[in-house]
Design an enzyme around this catalytic site. Structure first.
Site, mmCIF file in Angstrom:
data_model
loop_
_atom_site.group_PDB
_atom_site.id
_atom_site.type_symbol
_atom_site.label_atom_id
_atom_site.label_comp_id
_atom_site.label_asym_id
_atom_site.label_seq_id
_atom_site.Cartn_x
_atom_site.Cartn_y
_atom_site.Cartn_z
ATOM 1 N N HIS C 155 0.834 -1.216 0.000
ATOM 2 C CA HIS C 155 0.000 0.000 0.000
ATOM 3 C C HIS C 155 0.862 1.256 0.000
ATOM 4 O O HIS C 155 0.435 2.298 0.479
ATOM 5 C CB HIS C 155 -0.930 0.042 1.218
ATOM 6 C CG HIS C 155 -1.760 -1.184 1.406
ATOM 7 N ND1 HIS C 155 -3.054 -1.270 0.968
ATOM 8 C CD2 HIS C 155 -1.486 -2.387 1.985
ATOM 9 C CE1 HIS C 155 -3.550 -2.462 1.287
ATOM 10 N NE2 HIS C 155 -2.611 -3.163 1.900
ATOM 11 N N SER C 276 15.177 20.097 -17.655
ATOM 12 C CA SER C 276 13.948 20.814 -17.988
ATOM 13 C C SER C 276 14.292 21.984 -18.890
ATOM 14 O O SER C 276 15.378 22.557 -18.786
ATOM 15 C CB SER C 276 13.336 21.322 -16.682
ATOM 16 O OG SER C 276 12.537 22.454 -16.935
ATOM 17 N N LYS C 282 16.449 20.574 -12.613
ATOM 18 C CA LYS C 282 15.742 19.296 -12.724
ATOM 19 C C LYS C 282 16.589 18.147 -13.285
ATOM 20 O O LYS C 282 17.445 18.362 -14.134
ATOM 21 C CB LYS C 282 14.512 19.454 -13.634
ATOM 22 C CG LYS C 282 13.439 20.383 -13.120
ATOM 23 C CD LYS C 282 12.707 19.881 -11.891
ATOM 24 C CE LYS C 282 11.934 18.607 -12.110
ATOM 25 N NZ LYS C 282 10.834 18.710 -13.047
ATOM 26 N N GLU C 289 9.492 7.112 -17.026
ATOM 27 C CA GLU C 289 8.120 7.537 -17.308
ATOM 28 C C GLU C 289 7.645 6.956 -18.640
ATOM 29 O O GLU C 289 6.496 6.537 -18.779
ATOM 30 C CB GLU C 289 8.048 9.063 -17.335
ATOM 31 C CG GLU C 289 8.328 9.666 -15.965
ATOM 32 C CD GLU C 289 8.571 11.165 -16.060
ATOM 33 O OE1 GLU C 289 7.628 11.910 -15.851
ATOM 34 O OE2 GLU C 289 9.724 11.569 -16.359
ATOM 35 N N GLN C 321 -5.791 -7.229 -42.560
ATOM 36 C CA GLN C 321 -4.659 -6.365 -42.908
ATOM 37 C C GLN C 321 -4.250 -5.471 -41.728
ATOM 38 O O GLN C 321 -3.143 -4.943 -41.686
ATOM 39 C CB GLN C 321 -5.026 -5.502 -44.121
ATOM 40 C CG GLN C 321 -3.912 -4.595 -44.587
ATOM 41 C CD GLN C 321 -4.195 -4.031 -45.962
ATOM 42 O OE1 GLN C 321 -4.347 -4.768 -46.933
ATOM 43 N NE2 GLN C 321 -4.297 -2.724 -46.059
ATOM 44 N N LYS C 324 -0.673 -5.981 -39.117
ATOM 45 C CA LYS C 324 0.754 -5.689 -39.212
ATOM 46 C C LYS C 324 1.212 -4.487 -38.403
ATOM 47 O O LYS C 324 2.228 -4.530 -37.720
ATOM 48 C CB LYS C 324 1.139 -5.510 -40.683
ATOM 49 C CG LYS C 324 1.309 -6.824 -41.408
ATOM 50 C CD LYS C 324 1.376 -6.631 -42.899
ATOM 51 C CE LYS C 324 0.523 -7.667 -43.602
ATOM 52 N NZ LYS C 324 -0.921 -7.669 -43.246
#
Lengths: 468, 468, 468, 468
Positions: C155, C276, C282, C289, C321, C324
C-alpha cells in the site's frame, strides 16, 4: 542542441536518446509550434520583455524557419530531441542570441499542450465536414430511391418492410450525433494553456486573453497545474473517433451483407472493389472491410491512452508524450475512411428486384396482428392467432395471402375479406407515417430535419462567446 | 410466460434459457419499465386504442405490480425471461385479458431502449451532484489553507513552489470538465425511442411528443431503425464514467504519495484507512488505492461495450442486451467512489512543516533565471548560467542563498545584492499572479470561477428547449 | 501492376487506393516475403510445376530483387498495392514471363500469413534475449548489494525490512514469466500456413513438410480455412507484449518513487535522465516515465486487434490487414524499452544511508508479534498487544526499543529482556530464510534458480520436435 | 470483527466500509479459503507452532464452518470485510482463542493469492472439458456430412467450393489452440504463494513444498515480494478467456449468416432460437448473437485488469482486490456459452440444397486457371485469360460450362474438350488432397489429428513434474 543542461559535455545513452526523442512524430506539429511561438513573441513584446525590434527579428526568423520546413529544406540534427528544440535551435542559427529570449516565461509543458490543441482545432472542422459529406451521400441515396422497399432486419432475420431510404438515414443520424459531439467538445479543446509555465504560471505580465484571441482559442485555462496535466481533450477526441469508427463499422457490416451474392441488394461501383490474386471471378468489398476493421484500431488508441492516463500523478509527466501518435493516427484513419466512403455510398446501386424478392409475405405477419387489433382484439391474442396462422401457412407451403378466408376464420372470427389488403408491403410501410416511421412523408420530414442540422456550424457553438 | 411463440409446448434448452435470460440484471429497471408502460397506456388511450376504462385498469394494475416489486413481494417465475415479460405476465394475472392490449404497437426493442434511457436520466443528476460535492471538498481544503506552500512536481521531481490550494483546485477543474460532459450529453440521452416499434415505427397514431413530455424526455428520435439500434448514449456514459475514473485515479495517486511516510504531506482521517492483518503498525490508504484501481474497471466497461458494438448490423440484435450490466456496474462504482472521496478529502490534514521542509532551495532555480531575464539577459543564457550555479551549489554542498555574491558574479556580472530576494518561495508563488497562476489573488479568482459554474444546472442545458 | 483484374483499364478511386494500400507498412516484410517465395519456387520445382531452369531463374531473380531492396535501390511504383505485388512486378521486369509461374497454387492469403509468422519467428529470440539482459542487470544489482536492507512496501506504506536484492529479483521473476510465455507460444507461431491457397488448400502436390523445414517452421497447419483466418499468433504476441509492458511499468513506477527527492533510495546515471527547458535544477527520469506509459500503448494494440477479430467471419477478410501495424509498433516499442532499461538498471546506484534511514522501528512491529507467538501467545492476541504498544510508542514519541521492559510488560507479561533483540532489521530479514524469503541464503538460492532458467532456450521448447 | 486495529472503538466511514468490503464477491472463495487454512494449520503443526490437539481443533472447526457455508446457514456480519475475516471470526466463535493461532506467519496477502489460484485450478479442467465438447460437436457435424459441399468465402464473397466438414473443423482447430494455451498456463497458475507472508516471507519453518503437494500445486513461488504482487495468472486467464470469446464470436457470426433467410445453409433447432414480442413469424438466433457479443465483455475484463496493473508499485496494493470480479464473471460467461453451444452445434441441420444452389460456376474460375497451368501456361497468364472468360460469361449471361470450346479457344488455344471436367465442384474439392486441404482424405486425416490431441490432458503437461 538541448534546451536543458549546463554543458554539452554530458552524454546520454544513445538508446535512451532514441526512446526519448519525439521528433520523428512531433515534427508534424511545426506549423502549430511556429504559430504559437510567434504569438508568444508578440505577447512578450506587449509585456515589455522584448523590444519591438527583438520581436520583429524573432517573428521574421520564425517565418524563415517555417519556410524552410514547408519547403522540406530544413535539416534536422541528431540532437534535436523534439520539434520545439529543432525550431529554437534553427532560429538561434538564423538570428543569433536574441532567439534565446523567446522561451522567456514559457515551458515546453505549456507549449506542447498549446501546439496539440491548435492541431486538433484545425482537424475538427475537417472531420466535421467529411462526416457531413457522408451524410449527404446517404441522403442522396435516400432521395433518389424514396419509394424503394426492402426488408428491415432484426437479429439479421427479415422483420418488417422498410424504405431503403429509411435504412440510409438511420446511418446518417448516427453520424449526426458524432458531429454534435465534436461541436460540444470544441470549446473544451479550444482552451489556451499557454501562460501556465512549467506548472505554476508564468511570472511575467502576459496578456493571456490576447494570446487566446490571436491564436483562435475561445477561452483560457483556469489553473496552470491542471493546464499542463490535462489531456482530457485528447481522450475525448479519441472517444469521438472511436464512436465514428463504430458507426462506420456498422454501416460497413450492413453493406458487406447487402453486397454478398446471397443478399444481392446493392452493387458497389467497381472503383471501390478489388479482385483476388488467385480467384479471377472475385469482387471484394475491401473498402468496407477496412471500414469495419478500423474501428478496432480507433478503440485501441482510446484505450491505450486512457491506460496511459490512469494513475498518473498531476503535473507534467513524460508519459504524456504518448498523446501525439494516437491522435495523428486517428486523424489519418478518419480522414482516409471519410474520404473513401462518401464516394462509395454515392455511387452504389440498390437492386430493386432483389430487395422486392426478399419481401416474402411472412414479413407482414405483424400487419395481420395489427389488423385484428384494429378490430378490437387485444394485441396478445392477435399475436397468438397470427403465430398459429403463420405456422399453418409454413406447414401447408402456402403464402399467407393464399390462405382462404374460411381458413383464417377458423383461427379467429374477426377476419374479414379486407384482410388481404393488410398484406401489402407498400401499405404496411405507409401505415408507419408517425414521426420517425418509415412512411414516405415521415421519411421526407426526416430528411428536412437532418438537413436543418447541417446549417449549424462549429462556430455557432453556444460556448464560443466565452472569451471576453 | 413468454411474449412470443404460438404455443407453450415449445421447449428451450435450459442452458440456453439461462444464457438468454436478462431478468437477473434487468429487474433493476422495473420502475422505469412501469413508468414507461403507464405513459404508453395513456398514449394508446389518447390514440383511441384503449377506452378510458381499459386504460385505468392497466394503470391501476401496473401501480399494483409496482407496489409488489417495491415491497419485495413480487414472485418471479422461471419462465420470466426479462423484466418486461415478468411485469406483463403479472399484470395479466392481476387484471385479466385487457392486459393483452398494453403491448399494442410497441416492441421490446423500443421499450427496453426507453427504460435504459429513463434509468440513466435519473442517474445523471446524482453523479453530477456527487462530483460537485467532491469539488466542494477540494475547494474547502483550498480555502482553509490558502497560504500553504508545497513543492509542485513534474516528473515526480520537485519543480517549483505552488500553493496547496492550487494543487487542490487542479483536481477540481478536471471534475468540472466531467460535469460539463454530463451536461452536454444529457439532451442526446433524453431522446425518446418509444413509438419506433420493432424497427419501422408504430402504425398507430401515437402522440410521441406527448409521450416524451410525460416521461421527461427532451426530444423524440427521428428514425425508428436508428432508435432501436442506437446505443451511443450507453457508450457515451461509459466514456464519461471512464474519464471520471481516470481523474479520480490521478487524485488518488497524488494522495497515495503524499500520505506515504516519505512525503508525509497529508494525513488521512483514520475513518478512511485500514490496518494490516499481519503488521500492527500499518495505516493503509485502501480507499485511495481502490479509487486508483476502479479506473481500470471503468475503462474495461467502455472498451467491452465498444467492442460489442463494433461491426454490429443495424436493427435490434440480441448483442445489445450486453448494454445493461456495464451501465449498472459503472453507476454503482461511481456512486461508491463519489460517496467516499468527498469525506476523505474534507477530513484530510495537510502537514505544513513537511511541505515546507520539502521546499529546498534548488526549487527556486527558475527564479534566479527569471531574475537575470528581468535584467535583460536572454532566457537561454540565464538558464545556462543558473544551471552552472546549481551545479556549483550541489558540488559545494551549499544552498543557493549561501553562495556569496562574488561567486554568483563569477557566473554572471548582472547578479546584484537583490538576488537573494528572488530566493523566497512565497515571493516566487506571488509572482505567479497571472490568471491561472499560483499567486494568491489568482487562486482566489479561480475559486470564484469554479463556484460560478456550480450554479449551471443540467436543466439549463442549451438544448433543453428542443421539444416543442 | 495489380495481381488481379482482367484489364488495366479498370480504375479505382484514388482515395480508396490509398486506404487499401498496405505497402507503406508491409514493405518491412520484404525479406520474409522473398524467403518464402524462394522456398515456394523450390517446392513448385519439386512438385514438377517448374523446371529446374525456371526455378533457378526465379530464385536468382528474387535474390536480385532482394539486393535492390537491401540497397534501397528498389523503385516502388504507385500501383504496387502491397509488398507481394511490388516484388512480383519487379521480378517480372527482371526475368520476364516465367515470373508469372511463381504464384501457381499460392494465394496472397497464405503468403501474407507466412510472411508475418516468419517475421515474428525472428523477433522472438531477440525479445527473449533482451528480457534476459534486463534480468541479468537486476541480478547484477542484487549480487552487488546482497546485504543492503530497505523497507518493503505494501500500500506504499513501509511494511517490513527486505533486502534490496529481494526487490530487484521480484521484478526479474516477472520478466522470467514473460520469457516462459514466449517459449510456449513459439510452436504455435512456427506453424506453416503456406500451401493453404486462398482457403481450400492448393491443388498441386506440394511437399508442405519440406517447405516447413526449409523455412524453419516446426509444424504445418491442419486446416487451410483456419490457416488463412487464424491470427491467434498475433493476438498472443500482443498479449505477451502487453504483459511485458505492464511488468516494465511496475518496475518503472517503483523506480520513479525511489529516485524522487522524498525517497532518495536510488540515483540514476545521468545518461538516463533529462533536464527541464525551464527549470535548471531538474533531473527527470524520462526513461522510466516512458517505460511506464508504453504499457498503455501496448495494451491499446492488444485490444484494438482483439476488437478487429471480434465477430469476423471465417476465411480471409481484408480486416486482417490490420494485423501488421500493431505488430511492428509493439516490436519496436519493446525493442526500444528493452535496449534502454538494462543499461539504466545496471548503472543505477542504491543509496544505503537513505534506505537505512527509512527503516524506522515501527516497521519491526511484526517482529514483536512473532516474538510473542514464539512464547506461545496466539497470533491474534500478540497482534493486538503489539498494536497497542505501537500506539503507545507513537503517542509518547518514543521508538519501540526505547520503551522500558516494564512498560512492555504492562501490555503483556510474556515480554522479557530478549525482546530488544527482536527489534533488529538484519535479524528480521534473516529470520525469513524460508524458500522465497528475504533471508540471505534464500536470496542466493533464488539467484541460482533464476540463472538455471536462463539456460533453457527457445529451441529446447518441448514442442520443437513436432515436425517429422 | 476486523483482523486489524488495536481497538474496536475505531470507526470507519460507512461509505468507505462499503467500498472496501470484498465479501459480496469473495465469499465465493470460501471452499478454497478453508482448504488453504486447513493445509496451513497442518503445516504450522508440522513446524511445531501448533500442537496436534490445537491443529485438530482448528481443522475440525474449519470443517464445521464449511458445513455451515455449504448449507447456507452461515450468518455473515456487517463487520466481516472479506471472506477470510468472516471465516476466522466464525472459527473463533466455534473453537475459542486457539483460532487466533491460525494466522501465525500468514498474511491475507499470500492467503488471498492462494485462494484465487486454487479457484482457477478447479476451473481450468472444466473449461478445457467444455471446449472439447464443442470440438466434439463440430467433429460430429463434420463426420455426419463428410461429402457435403458449400461455398467457401473470403471477403464474404463466394470463393471456392469446400466441404462443410472443412468449415466445421476450421472452428474446432481454433478452440484446440485455446486448450493448448490453458495447458501451458497451468503450471504458472499452479505455483504456490503461501508462505510469503505479507511480502518478505514467513519467519517460521514452514514446509512449503509439503503445503504445495497437499493443495495440489505443482511448484512454489521463488520470491515472496513477487508472490504477493503477481497477478499474471489472472491476466493470462482473462486473455485466454478473451481469445475463446473471439473464437466463439467468429463461429457465431458465420452461423448468423448461414441461418439467415438469404443464405439458408443451416437451420437451428428451435430449442436454441426465440421469437419476437411483436412479430409472430420471427425465429431469432439469440444464442449466437449473445455468443458474438460476449467477446466484448471478455475483452473488457482483460483490458480493465491490465489497466489496473499498469503502473502499480510492487508489493500488495489494494488495487489487486479488483482481480476477483472479472475472473468470476469470465468464468461464468464461458461456462454459460460453452454449455449452450455444444448442443446448438450438435443439433443444427445443414441444408444441402441451399448449399449446392450457392455453388454457382464462377466459383470454379480458379479451376480453369489451374487447368491452364497444368498445360504449362504461367499462372499469371492463365489468370488473365480466365478473368476475361468470366467477364465474357457474365456479359453473355451464360455459365462457364455453357461457353463452347471455340469461344474458349478464342481466349487461349490450350483449352481442350477436357476443360469441362475441370468445372466440377466435387472434383475441385478432391483436388485439394494436400494435407490441410478440403479433399475428403485430407479432412478425414484432420479429424484423426484433432482427436489425437484430445487425449492429451492438463495433467500430462510437461511442467507438471516440476515440484520435487
Amino acid at each position: 542542441m538541448r534546451l536543458w543542461g549546463a554543458s554539452t559535455s554530458r552524454s546520454l545513452d544513445p538508446a535512451f536518446e532514441r526512446l526519448n526523442a519525439s521528433l520523428p512524430f512531433d515534427r508534424r506539429l511545426y506549423p502549430q509550434d511556429i504559430r504559437g511561438s510567434i504569438a508568444w513573441a508578440r505577447a512578450l513584446a506587449r509585456a515589455g520583455l522584448l523590444t519591438l525590434g527583438e520581436c520583429d527579428a524573432i517573428v521574421t526568423g520564425l517565418d524563415a524557419v517555417k519556410a524552410e520546413l514547408d519547403a522540406g529544406a530544413f535539416v534536422f540534427q541528431f540532437t534535436d530531441e523534439d520539434i520545439h528544440t529543432a525550431i529554437e535551435r534553427r532560429l538561434m542559427e538564423c538570428i543569433g542570441p536574441v532567439a534565446g529570449k523567446l522561451h522567456t516565461g514559457r515551458s515546453r509543458n505549456d507549449q506542447v499542450a498549446t501546439d496539440l490543441r491548435l492541431f486538433l482545432m484545425e482537424v475538427w472542422p475537417q472531420i466535421d465536414h467529411r462526416l457531413r459529406e457522408l451524410e449527404e451521400a446517404l441522403v442522396a441515396q435516400a432521395q433518389a430511391h424514396i419509394d424503394l422497399l426492402m426488408p428491415g432486419y432484426t437479429h439479421l432475420q427479415r422483420a418488417q418492410p422498410i424504405r431503403y431510404a429509411h435504412w440510409c438515414l438511420a446511418h446518417a443520424w448516427a453520424l449526426e450525433r458524432d458531429r454534435e459531439r465534436l461541436r460540444e467538445a470544441y470549446p473544451r479543446l479550444a482552451t489556451l494553456p499557454l501562460g501556465s509555465g512549467a506548472l505554476s504560471g508564468t511570472p511575467f505580465p502576459i496578456d493571456r486573453e490576447g494570446l487566446a484571441r490571436e491564436l483562435g482559442f475561445l477561452s483560457i485555462s483556469h489553473n496552470s497545474l491542471d493546464a499542463v496535466s490535462d489531456r482530457d481533450f485528447v481522450a475525448e477526441f479519441l472517444f469521438i473517433a472511436a464512436m465514428i469508427g463504430v458507426h462506420l463499422s456498422r454501416l460497413a457490416e450492413d453493406l458487406i451483407f447487402f453486397t454478398s451474392a446471397e443478399f444481392g441488394f446493392i452493387t458497389l461501383d467497381p472503383a471501390y472493389t478489388t479482385g483476388s490474386s488467385l480467384m479471377p471471378q472475385k469482387r471484394n468489398p475491401d473498402a468496407l472491410e477496412l471500414a469495419r476493421a478500423k474501428a478496432g484500431r480507433l478503440v485501441g488508441h482510446l484505450v491505450g491512452f486512457l491506460t496511459v492516463l490512469k494513475g498518473l500523478p498531476s503535473g507534467y509527466n513524460k508519459d504524456l508524450q504518448e498523446d501525439k501518435e494516437p491522435v495523428f493516427d486517428a486523424v489519418d484513419t478518419l480522414e482516409m475512411l471519410l474520404t473513401v466512403l462518401p464516394g462509395l455510398v454515392r455511387t452504389m446501386q440498390p437492386q430493386p428486384e432483389r430487395m422486392r424478392g426478399a419481401l416474402e409475405e411472412t414479413i407482414l405477419a405483424t400487419e395481420l396482428a395489427d389488423y385484428l387489433v384494429r378490430k378490437g382484439i387485444p394485441f396478445r391474442d392477435a399475436y397468438r392467432v397470427v403465430s398459429e396462422l403463420v405456422e399453418e401457412s409454413l406447414r401447408e407451403g402456402r403464402s399467407l395471402s393464399a390462405l382462404p378466408l374460411e381458413v383464417m376464420r377458423r383461427y379467429h372470427p374477426a377476419f374479414d375479406s379486407d384482410v388481404y389488403g393488410a398484406l401489402d408491403p407498400e401499405a404496411a410501410a405507409e401505415r408507419r407515417s408517425i414521426s420517425g416511421g418509415t412512411g414516405r412523408a415521415a421519411v421526407e420530414a426526416q430528411i428536412r430535419a437532418l438537413q436543418a442540422r447541417w446549417n449549424r456550424s462549429l462556430q455557432a457553438s453556444p460556448c464560443s462567446q466565452e472569451i471576453k
